[in-house]
Design a protein around this motif. Structure first.
Motif, PDB file in Angstrom:
ATOM      1  N   ALA A  78       0.962  -1.306  -0.064  1.00  0.00           N
ATOM      2  CA  ALA A  78       0.085  -0.031   0.000  1.00  0.00           C
ATOM      3  C   ALA A  78       0.789   1.218   0.055  1.00  0.00           C
ATOM      4  O   ALA A  78       2.027   1.328   0.436  1.00  0.00           O
ATOM      5  N   ARG A  79       0.543   2.215  -0.754  1.00  0.00           N
ATOM      6  CA  ARG A  79       1.081   3.610  -0.544  1.00  0.00           C
ATOM      7  C   ARG A  79      -0.075   4.666  -0.227  1.00  0.00           C
ATOM      8  O   ARG A  79      -1.432   4.389  -0.806  1.00  0.00           O
ATOM      9  N   VAL A  80       0.333   5.697   0.384  1.00  0.00           N
ATOM     10  CA  VAL A  80      -1.049   6.648   0.798  1.00  0.00           C
ATOM     11  C   VAL A  80      -0.397   8.015   0.360  1.00  0.00           C
ATOM     12  O   VAL A  80       0.697   8.498   0.284  1.00  0.00           O
ATOM     13  N   ARG A  81      -1.461   8.819  -0.336  1.00  0.00           N
ATOM     14  CA  ARG A  81      -1.371   9.985  -0.872  1.00  0.00           C
ATOM     15  C   ARG A  81      -1.768  11.069   0.241  1.00  0.00           C
ATOM     16  O   ARG A  81      -2.937  10.959   0.639  1.00  0.00           O
ATOM     17  N   PHE A  82      -1.120  12.388   0.355  1.00  0.00           N
ATOM     18  CA  PHE A  82      -1.459  13.178   0.975  1.00  0.00           C
ATOM     19  C   PHE A  82      -1.644  14.484   0.185  1.00  0.00           C
ATOM     20  O   PHE A  82      -0.772  14.716  -0.737  1.00  0.00           O
ATOM     21  N   SER A  83      -2.413  15.504   0.819  1.00  0.00           N
ATOM     22  CA  SER A  83      -2.451  16.716  -0.251  1.00  0.00           C
ATOM     23  C   SER A  83      -2.740  18.144   0.619  1.00  0.00           C
ATOM     24  O   SER A  83      -3.202  17.903   1.744  1.00  0.00           O
ATOM     25  N   ASN A  84      -1.727  18.963   0.184  1.00  0.00           N
ATOM     26  CA  ASN A  84      -2.053  20.250   0.681  1.00  0.00           C
ATOM     27  C   ASN A  84      -2.547  21.305  -0.374  1.00  0.00           C
ATOM     28  O   ASN A  84      -2.101  22.326  -0.286  1.00  0.00           O
ATOM     29  N   ARG A  85      -3.287  20.853  -1.085  1.00  0.00           N
ATOM     30  CA  ARG A  85      -3.823  21.538  -2.348  1.00  0.00           C
ATOM     31  C   ARG A  85      -4.315  23.025  -2.170  1.00  0.00           C
ATOM     32  O   ARG A  85      -4.060  23.939  -2.717  1.00  0.00           O
ATOM     33  N   TYR A  86      -5.051  22.733  -0.959  1.00  0.00           N
ATOM     34  CA  TYR A  86      -5.836  24.164  -0.722  1.00  0.00           C
ATOM     35  C   TYR A  86      -5.225  24.884   0.480  1.00  0.00           C
ATOM     36  O   TYR A  86      -5.938  25.698   1.213  1.00  0.00           O
ATOM     37  N   GLY A  87      -4.233  24.346   1.079  1.00  0.00           N
ATOM     38  CA  GLY A  87      -3.374  24.791   2.235  1.00  0.00           C
ATOM     39  C   GLY A  87      -2.858  26.409   1.984  1.00  0.00           C
ATOM     40  O   GLY A  87      -2.492  26.686   0.539  1.00  0.00           O
ATOM     41  N   THR A  88      -2.707  27.152   2.812  1.00  0.00           N
ATOM     42  CA  THR A  88      -2.108  28.310   2.849  1.00  0.00           C
ATOM     43  C   THR A  88      -0.848  28.433   3.603  1.00  0.00           C
ATOM     44  O   THR A  88      -0.167  29.634   3.326  1.00  0.00           O
ATOM     45  N   GLN A  89      -0.384  27.349   3.791  1.00  0.00           N
ATOM     46  CA  GLN A  89       1.081  27.358   4.455  1.00  0.00           C
ATOM     47  C   GLN A  89       1.560  25.883   4.209  1.00  0.00           C
ATOM     48  O   GLN A  89       0.773  24.878   3.892  1.00  0.00           O
TER      49      GLN A  89
END
Length: 431
Positions: A78-89
């Motif tokens: 397994a591998r996991v994807r993480f997103s900060n697409r809409y983050g401001t920092q």
């Protein structure tokens, strides 16, 4: 500024979507082409959106979030994807793990011995800049087919506003400090019905059957289904495919539904960013970017009618462009008719349905049933409508708001989909 209660009510209203059981009309090029075996394929995904109110806006500091996802296909890694697409920092993940849930032991508990670290280029932590994404290294584990998986994320420093999914229909457990490696959920007392930062779980799949993404709204999102039961129609479909596909092989089924989502408008324009970007803006990030994707099901449009007040030609043109985008990327594209919604109210006593607006739905459905712009259609309207009054859902499948199917309605949708549109047979695999 709206109160939290007003926001909750409006979100609940804004949650119309296209759904239904499914009669499928396939074109000549109905069967999928088999991708190469022994490959990474997406097993679960969520459609992210910008922060709205509450915890999504204030973010997290020195806290762990444990989230439960339902796989569609399994594998040996397994591998996991993480997103900060809409983050401001910048977003720092201090520690992440993957494990098997053990709900019988206690809320948020994990099966002893199943907790495994998810590292990043061999490191325990990773920092993701605003707008960025990260994927973990491969985690050696037997990932179950059509079962729950727990992803725990420790966030050591202030995150700022979250990239999240507002209606997960699944409990997330939150607590102070790094609890990601603990099998106990006792120190994760705070709960939410949302996903945060985790946008996908991929598996190293033995058969390499690829993935199907559903680009949809609240009906696909399972808005009125039972929490913690995984009774969205996409869950039922994944279970059915796992049981009935040739040789016991099946494609991944990815739910990219967002409550209140539209083809032609963003949630920010309504003051609710958590409803997400329009279907065009989501297409490459939520569909094309999924590992192993070879088919997309377009299930958007009803919100463009009642919420956006778009005419049939505008909605049809948007659907045609989504089809063109998919074909340009070599992805098969199926489209779903818009299901009945007579009786739906956007607020108690506020009638939203009108015969005039419904005439737009009927015009769009007429186009869908006669066009050759897609590789096939799924007739949710025909599958879900009440024979005694085709403008309404069948009573036994109505959740009570007259637009969203209940658990039984979601199951009926999955059962009604002709599997030959989603699977290939032995002849296709040998060709």
């Amino acid at each position: 500024m709206s109160s939290p209660r007003q926001r909750q009510l409006l979100l609940a209203l804004v949650t119309a979507v296209t759904v239904g059981s499914t009669v499928l009309v396939a074109t000549a090029n109905a069967h999928r082409e088999a991708p190469a075996p022994e490959s990474w394929v997406a097993s679960w995904a969520m459609a992210p959106a910008p922060a709205g109110a509450g915890k999504s806006k204030t973010g997290f500091t020195d806290q762990t979030i444990r989230m439960i996802v339902r796989t569609s296909v399994g594998g040996t890694k397994a591998r996991v994807r993480f997103s900060n697409r809409y983050g401001t920092q910048a977003l720092t993940i201090g520690h992440a793990t993957v494990a098997l849930p053990w709900p019988d032991a206690g809320p948020g508990d994990l099966k002893p011995g199943s907790v495994k670290d998810a590292t990043f280029s061999g490191q325990k932590s990773v920092t993701i800049p605003p707008g960025g994404t990260a994927v973990s290294d491969a985690v050696d584990m037997e990932v179950p087919w059509g079962a729950d998986l727990a992803v725990s994320v420790f966030l050591p420093v202030e995150t700022g506003p979250s990239t999240w999914h507002v209606y997960a229909r699944q409990t997330a457990y939150i607590g102070s400090g790094d609890q990601s490696g603990s099998a106990s959920g006792a120190n994760l007392p705070e709960t939410r019905n949302n996903y945060y930062f985790v946008t996908g779980v991929d598996v190293f799949n033995r058969t390499g059957e690829g993935a199907i993404v559903v680009l949809g709204d609240s009906i696909t999102d399972g808005f009125m289904t039972t929490v913690n039961a995984s009774h969205r129609w996409t869950n039922y479909l994944a279970t059915r495919l796992n049981k009935e596909s040739p040789g016991g092989n099946a494609p991944g089924i990815l739910n990219a539904g967002l409550t209140g989502n539209r083809l032609t408008g963003d949630g920010t324009g309504l003051g609710f960013p958590e409803l997400g970007a329009n279907g065009f803006a989501r297409f490459y990030s939520d569909v094309v970017a999924q590992p192993g994707v070879d088919t997309v099901i377009l299930a958007l449009g009803i919100n463009d009618i009642w919420l956006g007040k778009r005419d049939a030609n505008t909605i049809i043109a948007a659907m045609q462009q989504i089809a063109a985008l998919a074909k340009a990327d070599g992805i098969r594209v199926l489209v779903a008719t818009l299901s009945p919604w007579n009786g739906f109210e956007s607020a108690p006593g506020v009638v939203t349905y009108t015969p005039s607006l419904d005439s737009v739905r009927l015009a769009v459905n007429s186009y869908i049933r006669t066009t050759t712009d897609f590789d096939g259609i799924i007739d949710f309207d025909m599958a879900l409508r009440n024979p005694a009054d085709p403008t309404k859902l069948r009573p036994e499948w109505d959740s009570g708001d007259h637009i969203h199917p209940n658990d039984a309605g979601n199951e009926a949708m999955a059962k009604a989909i002709p599997l030959d549109l989603l699977l290939w047979d032995a002849g296709d695999k040998d060709s």
